[in-house]
Scaffold this motif. Structure first.
Motif, mmCIF file in Angstrom:
data_model
loop_
_atom_site.group_PDB
_atom_site.id
_atom_site.type_symbol
_atom_site.label_atom_id
_atom_site.label_comp_id
_atom_site.label_asym_id
_atom_site.label_seq_id
_atom_site.Cartn_x
_atom_site.Cartn_y
_atom_site.Cartn_z
ATOM 1 N N ILE A 94 14.037 5.494 24.872
ATOM 2 C CA ILE A 94 14.244 4.774 23.699
ATOM 3 C C ILE A 94 15.120 3.806 24.167
ATOM 4 O O ILE A 94 15.826 3.801 24.917
ATOM 5 C CB ILE A 94 15.215 5.655 22.832
ATOM 6 N N ARG A 98 18.011 0.460 19.844
ATOM 7 C CA ARG A 98 17.447 1.280 18.781
ATOM 8 C C ARG A 98 18.639 2.260 18.356
ATOM 9 O O ARG A 98 18.902 2.554 17.295
ATOM 10 C CB ARG A 98 16.399 2.418 19.107
ATOM 11 N N PHE A 99 19.451 2.671 19.335
ATOM 12 C CA PHE A 99 20.790 3.521 19.287
ATOM 13 C C PHE A 99 21.632 2.550 18.275
ATOM 14 O O PHE A 99 22.079 3.115 17.269
ATOM 15 C CB PHE A 99 21.318 3.870 20.318
ATOM 16 N N VAL A 102 20.651 2.554 14.731
ATOM 17 C CA VAL A 102 20.948 3.998 14.084
ATOM 18 C C VAL A 102 22.302 3.983 13.695
ATOM 19 O O VAL A 102 22.741 4.158 12.518
ATOM 20 C CB VAL A 102 20.524 4.993 14.811
ATOM 21 N N THR A 106 23.221 4.304 9.922
ATOM 22 C CA THR A 106 23.748 5.521 9.371
ATOM 23 C C THR A 106 25.548 5.528 9.441
ATOM 24 O O THR A 106 25.649 6.662 8.799
ATOM 25 C CB THR A 106 23.465 6.869 10.457
ATOM 26 N N GLY A 107 26.134 4.603 10.086
ATOM 27 C CA GLY A 107 27.564 4.864 10.235
ATOM 28 C C GLY A 107 27.833 5.936 11.191
ATOM 29 O O GLY A 107 29.300 6.072 11.493
ATOM 30 N N ALA A 108 26.990 6.421 11.765
ATOM 31 C CA ALA A 108 27.475 7.320 12.919
ATOM 32 C C ALA A 108 27.798 6.950 14.355
ATOM 33 O O ALA A 108 27.397 5.667 14.500
ATOM 34 C CB ALA A 108 26.457 8.535 12.833
ATOM 35 N N ALA A 109 28.069 7.869 15.126
ATOM 36 C CA ALA A 109 28.691 7.393 16.296
ATOM 37 C C ALA A 109 27.552 8.150 17.308
ATOM 38 O O ALA A 109 27.992 9.590 17.359
ATOM 39 C CB ALA A 109 29.745 7.674 16.713
ATOM 40 N N ILE A 110 26.766 7.622 18.047
ATOM 41 C CA ILE A 110 26.001 8.297 19.074
ATOM 42 C C ILE A 110 26.523 8.510 20.265
ATOM 43 O O ILE A 110 26.969 7.489 20.958
ATOM 44 C CB ILE A 110 24.440 7.672 19.019
ATOM 45 N N LEU A 111 26.538 9.880 20.741
ATOM 46 C CA LEU A 111 27.394 9.819 22.079
ATOM 47 C C LEU A 111 26.304 10.438 23.022
ATOM 48 O O LEU A 111 26.544 10.187 24.388
ATOM 49 C CB LEU A 111 28.346 11.179 21.867
ATOM 50 N N ASP A 112 25.094 10.873 22.847
ATOM 51 C CA ASP A 112 24.046 11.584 23.764
ATOM 52 C C ASP A 112 22.931 11.475 23.022
ATOM 53 O O ASP A 112 22.714 11.434 21.712
ATOM 54 C CB ASP A 112 24.717 12.778 24.116
ATOM 55 N N HIS A 113 21.785 11.942 23.741
ATOM 56 C CA HIS A 113 20.427 11.940 23.101
ATOM 57 C C HIS A 113 19.773 12.785 24.105
ATOM 58 O O HIS A 113 19.772 13.032 25.175
ATOM 59 C CB HIS A 113 19.907 10.683 22.992
#
Lengths: 135, 135
Positions: A94, A98-99, A102, A106-113
């Motif tokens: 990815i 892209r992160f 997202v 979405t308003g989210a916080a991505i910490l890992d994938h």
DNA sequence: CTAAGTGCAAATCATTTGCAACCAG
DNA sequence: CTGGTTGCAAATGATTTGCACTTAG
């Protein structure tokens, strides 16, 4: 710290040896045994949880009902062979962009994938579409 | 077939209703109960396994020790909130081209994939960095 | 009749936890 | 001493399985 974490250290060493990319608790437990570092299963469990909590290791979930652990430094996504169950590491698929997209949408916080690809590894693919599926 | 699969049908209906993206067996079990379709847990288990085997549903593995199922038609990747455990669906993050590249470089055949993003959902992120972490 | 689907109870499997013993700092 | 670690045993929790029964086809 008041005491050396023998199990944790041995576990990190085993995992770093790189004979495998992600380890189930059982694999870690028996690997330690073979190193002459025999330990109780629960100690392996606790050491793994601790490593994960500290961020040194991460849990990897496949859908075979077993949690695996991998060292964070060795992160990669995985190709899981549904026939032989081998776990092949593949580079991250990815794009960073892209992160961000997202997170924005979405308003989210991505910490890992973690990406799991399922299919047939090179060998099983070569072995042909069927294997031991004779009724 | 010699008999109607009542549980399977009800389960597909529930899942298709779309109140959720992926369901644990317990969620499916209680959802059926609320529909007046009370069934045994084992029947839910078997129906889910069957749907997965037939390709109508797929297993979704998170690292919380519970297997979830989602209808294949509703596939999307997921954002798992590590604080409230909500599972937010997100569109596929990987470009088709990437899969082909992996197949080329590894010789494997990719049949399926699943991306799990971990982090904080919009609400939990807004709630601030800490929540109930007071010792 | 026959096989697929179901319910109930019991078995498994993979974790998790309680607790006492241990030991480097 | 003291607090983090460990081993052993027992508890959990989720998933699976055995078996008898039921019913559409």
């Amino acid at each position: 710290m008041a005491r050396k974490a023998r199990v944790s250290a041995a576990m990190v060493a085993v995992m770093a040896a790189g004979e495998r990319h992600a380890w189930t608790l059982e694999e870690l437990h028996s690997a330690l045994g073979e190193q002459g570092q025999a330990t109780d299963f629960s100690s392996v469990f606790r050491a793994a949880e601790k490593l994960a909590a500290e961020g040194q290791a991460r849990k990897v979930a496949l859908d075979d009902g077993r949690t695996r652990f991998e060292l964070v430094g060795a992160h990669h996504d995985h190709l899981y062979c549904t026939r032989c169950h081998e776990l092949v590491p593949v580079p991250c698929l990815i794009e960073r962009e892209r992160f961000a997209a997202v997170e924005r949408s979405t308003g989210a916080a991505i910490l890992d994938h973690h990406v799991i690809l399922r299919g047939l590894c090179r060998d099983c693919r070569a072995a042909g579409p069927e294997s031991g599926a004779a009724p």
